[in-house]
Design a protein around this motif. Structure first.
Motif, PDB file in Angstrom:
ATOM      1  N   UNK A   6      38.818  31.749  33.813  1.00 40.25           N
ATOM      2  CA  UNK A   6      38.582  33.172  33.590  1.00 40.25           C
ATOM      3  C   UNK A   6      39.659  33.951  34.323  1.00 40.25           C
ATOM      4  N   UNK A   7      40.344  34.840  33.597  1.00 37.16           N
ATOM      5  CA  UNK A   7      41.408  35.632  34.205  1.00 37.16           C
ATOM      6  C   UNK A   7      41.152  37.124  34.018  1.00 37.16           C
ATOM      7  N   UNK A   8      41.780  37.936  34.874  1.00 42.04           N
ATOM      8  CA  UNK A   8      41.654  39.381  34.760  1.00 42.04           C
ATOM      9  C   UNK A   8      42.920  40.055  35.256  1.00 42.04           C
ATOM     10  N   UNK A   9      43.212  41.237  34.695  1.00 46.03           N
ATOM     11  CA  UNK A   9      44.362  42.028  35.103  1.00 46.03           C
ATOM     12  C   UNK A   9      43.992  42.814  36.355  1.00 46.03           C
ATOM     13  N   UNK A  10      44.747  42.623  37.419  1.00 47.76           N
ATOM     14  CA  UNK A  10      44.423  43.255  38.704  1.00 47.76           C
ATOM     15  C   UNK A  10      45.685  43.845  39.327  1.00 47.76           C
ATOM     16  N   UNK A  11      45.496  44.513  40.476  1.00 49.76           N
ATOM     17  CA  UNK A  11      46.625  45.105  41.170  1.00 49.76           C
ATOM     18  C   UNK A  11      47.234  46.275  40.412  1.00 49.76           C
ATOM     19  N   UNK A  12      46.410  46.992  39.663  1.00 54.14           N
ATOM     20  CA  UNK A  12      46.929  48.059  38.806  1.00 54.14           C
ATOM     21  C   UNK A  12      46.801  49.456  39.416  1.00 54.14           C
ATOM     22  N   UNK A  13      46.464  49.528  40.688  1.00 56.23           N
ATOM     23  CA  UNK A  13      46.483  50.817  41.379  1.00 56.23           C
ATOM     24  C   UNK A  13      47.928  51.197  41.691  1.00 56.23           C
ATOM     25  N   UNK A  14      48.144  52.472  42.038  1.00 56.41           N
ATOM     26  CA  UNK A  14      49.498  52.933  42.332  1.00 56.41           C
ATOM     27  C   UNK A  14      49.412  54.081  43.324  1.00 56.41           C
ATOM     28  N   UNK A  28      34.342  36.733  40.320  1.00 59.88           N
ATOM     29  CA  UNK A  28      33.973  36.117  39.046  1.00 59.88           C
ATOM     30  C   UNK A  28      35.082  35.301  38.402  1.00 59.88           C
ATOM     31  N   UNK A  29      36.344  35.660  38.652  1.00 59.57           N
ATOM     32  CA  UNK A  29      37.435  35.005  37.929  1.00 59.57           C
ATOM     33  C   UNK A  29      38.075  33.890  38.755  1.00 59.57           C
ATOM     34  N   UNK A  30      38.867  33.071  38.075  1.00 59.70           N
ATOM     35  CA  UNK A  30      39.595  31.987  38.750  1.00 59.70           C
ATOM     36  C   UNK A  30      41.096  32.215  38.761  1.00 59.70           C
ATOM     37  N   UNK A  31      41.566  33.176  37.957  1.00 62.73           N
ATOM     38  CA  UNK A  31      42.999  33.500  37.909  1.00 62.73           C
ATOM     39  C   UNK A  31      43.190  35.011  37.879  1.00 62.73           C
ATOM     40  N   UNK A 231      33.630  44.772  36.186  1.00 61.81           N
ATOM     41  CA  UNK A 231      33.214  43.812  37.217  1.00 61.81           C
ATOM     42  C   UNK A 231      31.840  43.234  36.900  1.00 61.81           C
ATOM     43  N   UNK A 232      30.923  44.097  36.482  1.00 60.87           N
ATOM     44  CA  UNK A 232      29.584  43.622  36.120  1.00 60.87           C
ATOM     45  C   UNK A 232      29.644  42.728  34.890  1.00 60.87           C
ATOM     46  N   UNK A 233      30.511  43.086  33.939  1.00 64.39           N
ATOM     47  CA  UNK A 233      30.650  42.263  32.742  1.00 64.39           C
ATOM     48  C   UNK A 233      31.208  40.888  33.094  1.00 64.39           C
ATOM     49  N   UNK A 234      32.223  40.853  33.949  1.00 62.66           N
ATOM     50  CA  UNK A 234      32.806  39.576  34.344  1.00 62.66           C
ATOM     51  C   UNK A 234      31.769  38.689  35.022  1.00 62.66           C
ATOM     52  N   UNK A 235      30.948  39.283  35.867  1.00 63.34           N
ATOM     53  CA  UNK A 235      29.906  38.521  36.561  1.00 63.34           C
ATOM     54  C   UNK A 235      28.898  37.958  35.572  1.00 63.34           C
TER      55      UNK A 235
END
Length: 252
Positions: A6-14, A28-31, A231-235
Motif C-alpha cells: 500500500x502506497x500513498x503520496x506524502x510530503x506535499x506540504x510547502x 496504514x501504508x508500507x510505501x 487517512x481514515x480510508x487508508x486505515x
C-alpha cells in the motif's frame, strides 16, 4: 497468503501551507511516495517526511513530477526529453540526500500527476523518465500504471516495473484513470473502496465507471493522501484487506 503493498503520496506540504495528514497515513501504508519539490514539498518538508517514514518503518520512494509547483504537477509540460530527464534526476538526487540524512535511501520511483498519466502513452517522455532512473543508478523499480508505455520501456531497460492500482480513483473501460475533470474520477466511500480493493487482491478485477469489468494485475495499491478523509480510508482499506487474509508489505 496474498501479499500486496500500500502506497500513498506524502510530503506535499510547502512552507506554512499544509497538505494531508502524513503521520496518520504512515500507520496504514508500507510505501511512501515523497514529493521532491517540483510539484509540492520543500527541503525541510522532504527531510522531515523521510525521518517520519523511517520512524514508522515505511519504505521511501521518490515522487517525481513535471516542474509545476503552481499547478501541483497536474499540467502537461511540453519540455524536451533531455530537460525532463534532468529534472527527474535532480529530484531523485535531492530526495536521496534527505533520505540518507534520515538513515535510509530512496528505494523506488513513482511519477506524479500529469507526468504519471502522460507516460502511459507518451513514448518520448516515458523514455526520458526511464533514462533518468538509469542514470541515477541502482536500478530502482518504477511504480507505474499497468499496460503503460513507461512500464514497457522500464522493463526493456532492465528496470523492474511495478504495476499499481488506485483505491480511490475511478477507472475507464480501457483500464486507465478517469480524468479528474470528469464525474466518477475520485471515490469517497471507504466501504466501497475497501470492497473494491479486496476484490482486486482476490481476483485482479475492478469495475469501470460504465459498469464493465477491467482486469488489473497490481503489486501495489495507492491511496491518495491529499483527499478529504484519506487517512481514515487508508486505515479501513488496510483493515479490510487484512481481514480478507491479505498481508500488507512493501514491494522492495
Amino acid at each position: 497468503m496474498t501479499v500486496i503493498d500500500m502506497n500513498s503520496d506524502v510530503g506535499e506540504s510547502f512552507g506554512n501551507w499544509s497538505m494531508g495528514d502524513d503521520a496518520a497515513i504512515f500507520r496504514s501504508v508500507s510505501s511512501a511516495n515523497v514529493a521532491c519539490g517540483f510539484h509540492a514539498g520543500d527541503p525541510s518538508v522532504m527531510a522531515q517526511t523521510c525521518w517520519d517514514a523511517v520512524a514508522a518503518g515505511v519504505t521511501v520512494g521518490a515522487h517525481v513530477a513535471y516542474r509545476d509547483l503552481a499547478g501541483f504537477g497536474r499540467r502537461f509540460m511540453d519540455c524536451s526529453p533531455r530537460e525532463l530527464a534532468d529534472d527527474v534526476l535532480y529530484q531523485m538526487g535531492a530526495l536521496q540526500a534527505m533520505a540518507q540524512s534520515a538513515g535510509t535511501e530512496i528505494k523506488y520511483v513513482k511519477p506524479h500527476g500529469a507526468l504519471y498519466n502522460t507516460i502511459v502513452h507518451h513514448e518520448v517522455h516515458a523514455q526520458a523518465v526511464v533514462d533518468a532512473v538509469k542514470a541515477f543508478g541502482g536500478d530502482l523499480p518504477l511504480l507505474l500504471l499497468p499496460g503503460s508505455v513507461a512500464l514497457q520501456k522500464a522493463e526493456q531497460a532492465g528496470l523492474r516495473g511495478v504495476a499499481e492500482a488506485f483505491a480511490d480513483r475511478g477507472y475507464t473501460p480501457e483500464g486507465t484513470l478517469v480524468s479528474r475533470r470528469e464525474k466518477g474520477a475520485v471515490l469517497h466511500d471507504p466501504a466501497e473502496v475497501t470492497e473494491r480493493m479486496i476484490r482486486l487482491a482476490e481476483d485482479g478485477t475492478l469495475s469501470a465507471v460504465d459498469g464493465s469489468t477491467v482486469r488489473i494485475q497490481a503489486e501495489s495499491i495507492c491511496v491518495h493522501g491529499d483527499t478529504p478523509g484519506s487517512a481514515a480510508m487508508a486505515a479501513e482499506v488496510r483493515a479490510g484487506l487484512e481481514r480478507a487474509g491479505v498481508q500488507i508489505r512493501s514491494f522492495v
